[in-house]
Design an enzyme around this catalytic site. Structure first.
Site, PDB file in Angstrom:
ATOM      1  CG  MET A  30     -23.330 -31.736 102.043  1.00 23.84           C
ATOM      2  SD  MET A  30     -22.301 -30.261 101.998  1.00 23.84           S
ATOM      3  CE  MET A  30     -20.950 -30.852 101.037  1.00 23.84           C
ATOM      4  CB  ALA A  32     -24.649 -35.039  94.250  1.00 21.77           C
ATOM      5  CG  LEU A  33     -28.272 -38.881  97.748  1.00 24.15           C
ATOM      6  CD1 LEU A  33     -29.573 -39.502  98.251  1.00 24.15           C
ATOM      7  CD2 LEU A  33     -27.350 -38.564  98.914  1.00 24.15           C
ATOM      8  CG  HIS A  34     -21.954 -41.375  95.579  1.00 25.35           C
ATOM      9  ND1 HIS A  34     -21.478 -42.176  96.590  1.00 25.35           N
ATOM     10  CD2 HIS A  34     -21.477 -40.138  95.848  1.00 25.35           C
ATOM     11  CE1 HIS A  34     -20.724 -41.463  97.407  1.00 25.35           C
ATOM     12  NE2 HIS A  34     -20.715 -40.224  96.986  1.00 25.35           N
ATOM     13  CG  HIS A  37     -24.389 -40.468  99.652  1.00 22.14           C
ATOM     14  ND1 HIS A  37     -24.058 -39.975  98.413  1.00 22.14           N
ATOM     15  CD2 HIS A  37     -23.850 -39.599 100.545  1.00 22.14           C
ATOM     16  CE1 HIS A  37     -23.377 -38.846  98.548  1.00 22.14           C
ATOM     17  NE2 HIS A  37     -23.217 -38.605  99.827  1.00 22.14           N
ATOM     18  CE  LYS A 150     -15.083 -39.090  99.157  1.00 21.04           C
ATOM     19  NZ  LYS A 150     -14.335 -37.799  99.197  1.00 21.04           N
ATOM     20  CG  ASP A 151     -15.631 -36.798 103.803  1.00 23.00           C
ATOM     21  OD1 ASP A 151     -14.831 -36.120 103.154  1.00 23.00           O
ATOM     22  OD2 ASP A 151     -16.734 -37.162 103.359  1.00 23.00           O
ATOM     23  CD  GLN A 154     -17.627 -34.892 107.407  1.00 25.62           C
ATOM     24  OE1 GLN A 154     -17.618 -33.794 106.866  1.00 25.62           O
ATOM     25  NE2 GLN A 154     -18.362 -35.879 106.936  1.00 25.62           N
ATOM     26  CB  SER A 186     -16.349 -38.266  95.684  1.00 21.88           C
ATOM     27  OG  SER A 186     -16.531 -36.864  95.797  1.00 21.88           O
TER      28      SER A 186
HETATM   29  O1  PAF Z   1     -19.871 -35.398 104.566  1.00 22.40           O
HETATM   30  C1  PAF Z   1     -20.716 -34.584 104.114  1.00 22.40           C
HETATM   31  O2  PAF Z   1     -21.374 -34.787 103.099  1.00 22.40           O
HETATM   32  C2  PAF Z   1     -20.951 -33.279 104.880  1.00 22.40           C
HETATM   33  O3  PAF Z   1     -19.758 -32.791 105.413  1.00 22.40           O
HETATM   34  C3  PAF Z   1     -22.023 -33.409 105.982  1.00 22.40           C
HETATM   35  C4  PAF Z   1     -21.603 -34.363 107.065  1.00 22.40           C
HETATM   36  C5  PAF Z   1     -23.328 -33.889 105.352  1.00 22.40           C
HETATM   37  C6  PAF Z   1     -22.273 -32.048 106.622  1.00 22.40           C
HETATM   38  O4  PAF Z   1     -22.721 -31.112 105.695  1.00 22.40           O
END
Ligand code: PAF
Length: 278
Positions: A30, A32-34, A37, A150-151, A154, A186
């Site tokens: 999404m 705002a890369l760090h 990512h 971290k997620d 998910q 994050s």
């Molecule tokens: O983990 C995230 O940044 C978001 O949930 C994802 C997987 C890009 C889906 O929008």
């Protein structure tokens, strides 16, 4: 490195990569890369020929409008951050590219996995994540997709969806990247002051303390003591749960071989999550 704004142009680029027998990796983000990512992108670059990085703030996974509005957006900075690498293709679509008019999504049955932990506090969040990830997977059609642990919940849920929909995509789960202090990286950390970043360390400290507690106590007692410890700090706890890694069911009396402790808490106005395998 090229940036694609439409599904059609990205598909053409991916087809020409595939025609050259190149394998495709996918890192959905999404923005705002760090460094966290970047670690996913590096892992992908070490395993596949071409890496697609999507940058799209997905409205359907936010159950709180203010949270969606405040989510940091910085596309140009993100593009610079990824550096010049012709193996990376960036996909930065508008809403209508990801959710076309004829899009339909049937809620995926997850036997309550999407209603516990994060799901309990963010109703609808995981179905929104699955919706966007399914649509992005259909656009990109990668061989492998990379997600950060971290997620943690998910990752578990996305693996379930991939099995359920029989997508031929390998899900690669990558370790959480931390600041030197231990704070999990994050995009939301951008909204913390230095003082709040210090206060937020109680999350990682509690997770580490739980490793010690595991040696002496059953999960239920360890959880109680960990919560007491957490509450000596300044954050407001949403939940602290010790769960089995696969079933995500809470552990009470006995530890299972693989257990994870998950914490969600609010620091100032920022909601933070973290977890550790214990
Ligand atoms: O983990 C995230 O940044 C978001 O949930 C994802 C997987 C890009 C889906 O929008």
């Amino acid at each position: 490195m090229s940036v694609y704004y439409t599904t059609q142009t990205l598909r053409i680029a991916i087809e020409s990569e595939k025609a050259l027998n190149k394998s495709i990796g996918f890192v959905p983000t999404m923005g705002a890369l760090h460094e966290g990512h970047l670690a996913l992108v590096k892992k992908a670059l070490s395993e596949v020929d071409t890496v697609i990085v999507s940058i799209f703030v997905n409205p359907t996974q936010f159950n709180n409008k203010a949270d969606l509005e405040k989510y940091p957006r910085m596309l140009n900075k993100d593009i610079d951050f990824l550096g010049k690498n012709e193996k990376i293709l960036i996909f930065a679509p508008e809403y209508s590219e990801v959710y076309p008019k004829d899009d339909s999504f049937v809620k995926i049955e997850l036997n309550n996995l999407d209603e516990i932990l994060e799901g309990k506090y963010r109703p609808g969040h995981f179905q929104g994540v699955l919706h966007v990830v399914r649509n992005l997977f259909q656009i990109v059609q990668p061989n492998k997709a990379y997600f950060g642990l971290k997620d943690f919940q998910q990752v578990v849920i996305i693996k379930k969806m991939v099995d359920f929909l029989k997508f031929p995509i390998e899900i690669v789960a990558c370790p959480t990247l931390r600041e030197k202090s231990g704070l999990a990286m994050s995009s939301r950390n951008l909204r913390l002051t230095d003082n709040q970043k210090n206060e937020a360390l109680i999350i990682f400290q509690t997770l580490n303390y739980l490793k010690e507690l595991k040696l002496k106590y059953a999960p239920q007692e360890a959880k109680k003591r960990a919560i007491e410890y957490f509450n000596s700090g300044f954050l407001s706890l949403e939940y602290l749960e010790i769960v089995d890694d696969t079933s995500l069911q809470k552990l009470d009396e006995f530890w299972t071989k693989n257990s994870t402790c998950c914490i969600a808490a609010v620091c100032g106005e920022v909601r933070l999550i973290d977890n550790i395998q214990i």
